[in-house]
Design a protein around this motif. Structure first.
Motif, mmCIF file in Angstrom:
data_model
loop_
_atom_site.group_PDB
_atom_site.id
_atom_site.type_symbol
_atom_site.label_atom_id
_atom_site.label_comp_id
_atom_site.label_asym_id
_atom_site.label_seq_id
_atom_site.Cartn_x
_atom_site.Cartn_y
_atom_site.Cartn_z
ATOM 1 N N THR A 165 -23.175 13.494 -22.474
ATOM 2 C CA THR A 165 -21.725 13.666 -22.446
ATOM 3 C C THR A 165 -21.021 12.332 -22.259
ATOM 4 O OG1 THR A 165 -21.844 14.224 -20.078
ATOM 5 C CG2 THR A 165 -21.786 16.042 -21.634
ATOM 6 N N HIS A 178 -28.327 18.416 -25.508
ATOM 7 C CA HIS A 178 -27.706 19.282 -24.502
ATOM 8 C C HIS A 178 -26.368 18.698 -24.060
ATOM 9 C CE1 HIS A 178 -30.997 22.123 -23.828
ATOM 10 N NE2 HIS A 178 -31.821 21.104 -23.927
ATOM 11 N N ASN A 208 -24.889 19.716 -21.329
ATOM 12 C CA ASN A 208 -24.864 19.692 -19.865
ATOM 13 C C ASN A 208 -25.645 18.515 -19.281
ATOM 14 O OD1 ASN A 208 -27.466 20.520 -20.394
ATOM 15 N ND2 ASN A 208 -27.410 22.348 -19.105
#
Length: 349
Positions: free
Chosen positions: A84, A77, A79
């Motif tokens: 990230t 993912h 998000n």
């Protein structure tokens, strides 16, 4: 004051070829590798490029190369700030070595993971770094990809295929023992709040908790995980489950160890809604405590701030990239590299 000159806009390589008087094949060679054209031709092209507005097609200049210097990265993912953050670290390491990162999300599903892998293959990447979704990953696809190009797995191993792939991640046994030891010596032994078994990290951390509790002479206790929420929605899962337990009068004075910080965030909201940290501040003999795992970028800014085990994301990301480059150069075999975590003490425990 002289007016700023507007450069001629050129959209295609054919237009550029006609504008500067260099053949299309020669331009193509130049954009793939400037060193393969004659110095005089190179100087002519570069001089002309400074006078026009032209941006070469990124993929067109790479797809015919033996090496594209493209690296694919797939995470469950985008998000999730843990992933990230890892992507940012890998991208910076790649930038310094003049590689370009192509990022894909598998959206936590087998279909998404298969599509992301096919996308990378179609882009002719030189190698791939993948954080697999786990038990639902298609092992045959991973084996096929590993036979076609250098591959490094990140964060979570694929169950049942140990040794077949290079892997870089956290030593979950060490990190969980670190948390259990601290929580046991500083207060009540912890109860474990896990997740659905989305990947091997979930199982490894739960097993590490149980083993260490037994070694310390305590009985492991796990909070029932029955839930209707989606597997990767950790915050919602933990919030709903822990709210139900607290409403039933359970765990108001317990120490809770969560499988990861996102689980801890959901449990933390439920605890705050029941005023458990307010009671702890009043000097209860057995205050409520809660700890997580990962050191999520937001964990320091929750209320209360979250005690956790900090994964060495910087080292994990850089090592994953360097291991992949070594595999591209045929300088390394498959190996597992685990990094220890550090205990981060904050207000929640």
């Amino acid at each position: 004051m002289k007016a700023k000159m507007t450069k001629r806009k050129i959209k295609t390589m054919e237009e550029l070829s006609e504008a500067i008087g260099v053949s299309r094949p020669t331009l193509s060679k130049y954009f793939q590798d400037p060193t393969v054209v004659r110095k005089s031709t190179k100087a002519k092209i570069e001089g002309a490029l400074s006078e026009v507005d032209y941006v070469p097609n990124f993929f067109a200049t790479r797809l015919n190369r033996t090496k594209t210097r493209l690296i694919g990265v797939i995470v469950p993912h985008l998000n999730d700030m843990f992933y990230t953050n890892l992507i940012q670290i890998i991208e910076q390491a790649a930038f310094e070595e003049e590689f370009t990162i192509i990022t894909q999300s598998s959206h936590g599903s087998q279909a998404g993971e298969l599509r992301a892998i096919e996308n990378l293959r179609s882009m002719n990447v030189d190698g791939a770094i993948i954080a697999p979704i786990g038990k639902d990953s298609d092992r045959a696809t991973f084996r096929k990809l590993n036979s076609e190009l250098p591959l490094v797995l990140l964060d979570s191993v694929l169950p049942g295929v140990a040794g077949e792939f290079s892997f870089v991640g956290t030593d979950n046994n060490q990190s969980v023992r670190l948390l259990v030891d601290y929580l046991c010596r500083s207060g009540q032994p912890p109860v474990f709040l896990g997740t659905s078994k989305v990947n091997e990290n979930s199982s490894q951390r739960e097993n590490a908790y149980a083993n260490r509790m037994i070694e310390l002479g305590h009985t492991p206790e796990h909070i029932n995980r029955r839930t209707r929420t989606m597997p990767w929605e950790f915050e919602d899962f933990a919030y709903r489950l822990f709210s139900e337990k607290l409403a039933d009068g359970l765990y108001h004075d317990a120490t809770i160890l969560c499988a990861n910080d996102r689980v801890a965030m959901g449990a933390l909201r439920a605890a705050n809604e029941h005023g458990l940290f307010e009671k702890s501040g009043q000097g209860n003999a057995a205050p409520f405590r809660l700890a997580g795992h990962d050191n999520h970028p937001l964990s320091a800014f929750l209320w209360p701030s979250l005690t956790t085990a900090s994964q060495n994301t910087e080292q994990i990301g850089v090592t994953a990239f360097r291991t992949l480059v070594e595999k591209m150069d045929n300088k390394t075999r498959n190996r597992t590299q685990l990094f220890e975590a550090q205990l981060v003490l904050r207000d929640s425990a």
